[in-house]
Write a protein that holds these residues in place. Structure first.
Motif, PDB file in Angstrom:
ATOM      1  N   ALA A  75       0.965  -1.216   0.085  1.00  0.00           N
ATOM      2  CA  ALA A  75      -0.100  -0.015   0.026  1.00  0.00           C
ATOM      3  C   ALA A  75       0.909   1.224  -0.029  1.00  0.00           C
ATOM      4  O   ALA A  75       2.081   1.303   0.296  1.00  0.00           O
ATOM      5  CB  ALA A  75      -0.789  -0.086   1.252  1.00  0.00           C
ATOM      6  N   PRO A  76       0.525   2.258  -0.485  1.00  0.00           N
ATOM      7  CA  PRO A  76       1.221   3.602  -0.602  1.00  0.00           C
ATOM      8  C   PRO A  76       1.588   4.020   0.753  1.00  0.00           C
ATOM      9  O   PRO A  76       0.713   4.066   1.687  1.00  0.00           O
ATOM     10  CB  PRO A  76       0.272   4.510  -1.253  1.00  0.00           C
ATOM     11  CG  PRO A  76      -0.608   3.790  -2.031  1.00  0.00           C
ATOM     12  CD  PRO A  76      -0.956   2.510  -1.214  1.00  0.00           C
ATOM     13  N   LEU A  77       2.780   4.776   1.043  1.00  0.00           N
ATOM     14  CA  LEU A  77       3.341   5.275   2.310  1.00  0.00           C
ATOM     15  C   LEU A  77       4.063   6.528   1.669  1.00  0.00           C
ATOM     16  O   LEU A  77       5.003   6.295   1.265  1.00  0.00           O
ATOM     17  CB  LEU A  77       4.136   4.274   2.833  1.00  0.00           C
ATOM     18  CG  LEU A  77       4.735   4.864   4.110  1.00  0.00           C
ATOM     19  CD1 LEU A  77       3.935   4.971   5.114  1.00  0.00           C
ATOM     20  CD2 LEU A  77       6.016   3.549   4.551  1.00  0.00           C
ATOM     21  N   GLY A  78       3.870   7.703   2.363  1.00  0.00           N
ATOM     22  CA  GLY A  78       4.393   8.946   2.179  1.00  0.00           C
ATOM     23  C   GLY A  78       3.647   9.898   1.445  1.00  0.00           C
ATOM     24  O   GLY A  78       2.755   9.482   0.506  1.00  0.00           O
ATOM     25  N   GLU A  79       3.901  11.140   1.511  1.00  0.00           N
ATOM     26  CA  GLU A  79       3.225  12.215   0.819  1.00  0.00           C
ATOM     27  C   GLU A  79       4.025  12.844  -0.382  1.00  0.00           C
ATOM     28  O   GLU A  79       3.556  13.691  -1.137  1.00  0.00           O
ATOM     29  CB  GLU A  79       2.810  13.140   1.634  1.00  0.00           C
ATOM     30  CG  GLU A  79       1.955  12.597   2.817  1.00  0.00           C
ATOM     31  CD  GLU A  79       0.357  12.032   2.409  1.00  0.00           C
ATOM     32  OE1 GLU A  79      -0.192  12.714   1.479  1.00  0.00           O
ATOM     33  OE2 GLU A  79       0.159  11.024   2.822  1.00  0.00           O
ATOM     34  N   GLY A  80       5.290  12.504  -0.465  1.00  0.00           N
ATOM     35  CA  GLY A  80       6.168  13.457  -1.426  1.00  0.00           C
ATOM     36  C   GLY A  80       6.452  12.688  -2.577  1.00  0.00           C
ATOM     37  O   GLY A  80       5.676  11.517  -2.992  1.00  0.00           O
ATOM     38  N   GLY A  81       6.929  13.041  -3.463  1.00  0.00           N
ATOM     39  CA  GLY A  81       7.545  12.358  -4.924  1.00  0.00           C
ATOM     40  C   GLY A  81       6.281  12.330  -5.754  1.00  0.00           C
ATOM     41  O   GLY A  81       5.356  12.936  -5.563  1.00  0.00           O
ATOM     42  N   PHE A  82       6.492  11.321  -6.460  1.00  0.00           N
ATOM     43  CA  PHE A  82       5.230  11.116  -7.700  1.00  0.00           C
ATOM     44  C   PHE A  82       5.415   9.909  -8.118  1.00  0.00           C
ATOM     45  O   PHE A  82       6.365   9.139  -7.863  1.00  0.00           O
ATOM     46  CB  PHE A  82       5.565  12.072  -8.710  1.00  0.00           C
ATOM     47  CG  PHE A  82       6.706  12.230  -9.561  1.00  0.00           C
ATOM     48  CD1 PHE A  82       6.905  11.499 -10.793  1.00  0.00           C
ATOM     49  CD2 PHE A  82       7.769  12.641  -9.202  1.00  0.00           C
ATOM     50  CE1 PHE A  82       7.999  11.312 -11.391  1.00  0.00           C
ATOM     51  CE2 PHE A  82       9.121  12.498  -9.868  1.00  0.00           C
ATOM     52  CZ  PHE A  82       9.037  11.823 -11.020  1.00  0.00           C
ATOM     53  N   GLY A  83       4.643   9.507  -9.176  1.00  0.00           N
ATOM     54  CA  GLY A  83       4.676   8.191  -9.747  1.00  0.00           C
ATOM     55  C   GLY A  83       4.634   7.060  -8.704  1.00  0.00           C
ATOM     56  O   GLY A  83       3.520   6.954  -7.856  1.00  0.00           O
TER      57      GLY A  83
END
Length: 162
Positions: A113-121
């Motif tokens: 599952a997604p983790l973190g708010e930064g970056g992209f893709g």
């Protein structure tokens, strides 16, 4: 540019030649993506349009998670290895017969599952075991220092004439 190459290298060269042809100047282009070996290195060169719609990160991430579910079900305790790849191509002119090529590879694992708010893709799904963080959890300076793109640009700089 129409990215119809079969590899990151081919697509980076296509884009660099396209930019140079339009501008009349030397050009650098990048082709990057995520390769997951258990998926035959998909999404690979199709990373930005993996779910069918170019640049839709949410759909691409959802498709990656869904495609990995059967593999995780078979081996729930096995980490899913992955790597981000970046290839840079520099052409001195549009028909340069010897482009300068540099590449960076960033090793990690895919989260469930997604983790973190930064970056992209795919950054929220890309886990870095040594740092105990996802790529989306890193600050920009750290990410630039260790990422596939950071590696590729440093390699490119070493190949430029002094």
């Amino acid at each position: 540019a129409i990215e119809d190459g079969l590899s990151f290298v081919e697509n980076a060269i296509i884009k660099a030649r396209h930019a140079s042809r339009i501008s009349g100047l030397p050009a650098i282009a990048d082709d990057s993506g995520l390769c997951v070996p258990v998926l035959g290195n998909a999404p690979g060169i199709h990373s930005a349009r993996f779910a069918g719609e170019h640049g839709n990160d949410a759909k691409n991430n959802a498709k990656l998670i869904a495609d990995l579910q059967p593999i995780r079900a078979q081996s729930p305790d096995t980490a899913i290895k992955a790597q981000f790849v970046c290839v840079l191509a520099l052409v001195r002119h549009a028909d340069d017969p010897l482009p300068i090529i540099a590449q960076g590879v960033w090793q990690g694992e895919i989260l469930e599952a997604p983790l973190g708010e930064g970056g992209f893709g795919y950054d929220p799904l890309f886990w870095l075991p040594k740092l105990q963080a996802s790529a989306a959890s890193l600050d920009a300076a750290t990410k630039n220092q260790i990422s596939h793109r950071g590696q590729a640009i440093r390699q490119l700089l070493t190949q430029l004439p002094s």
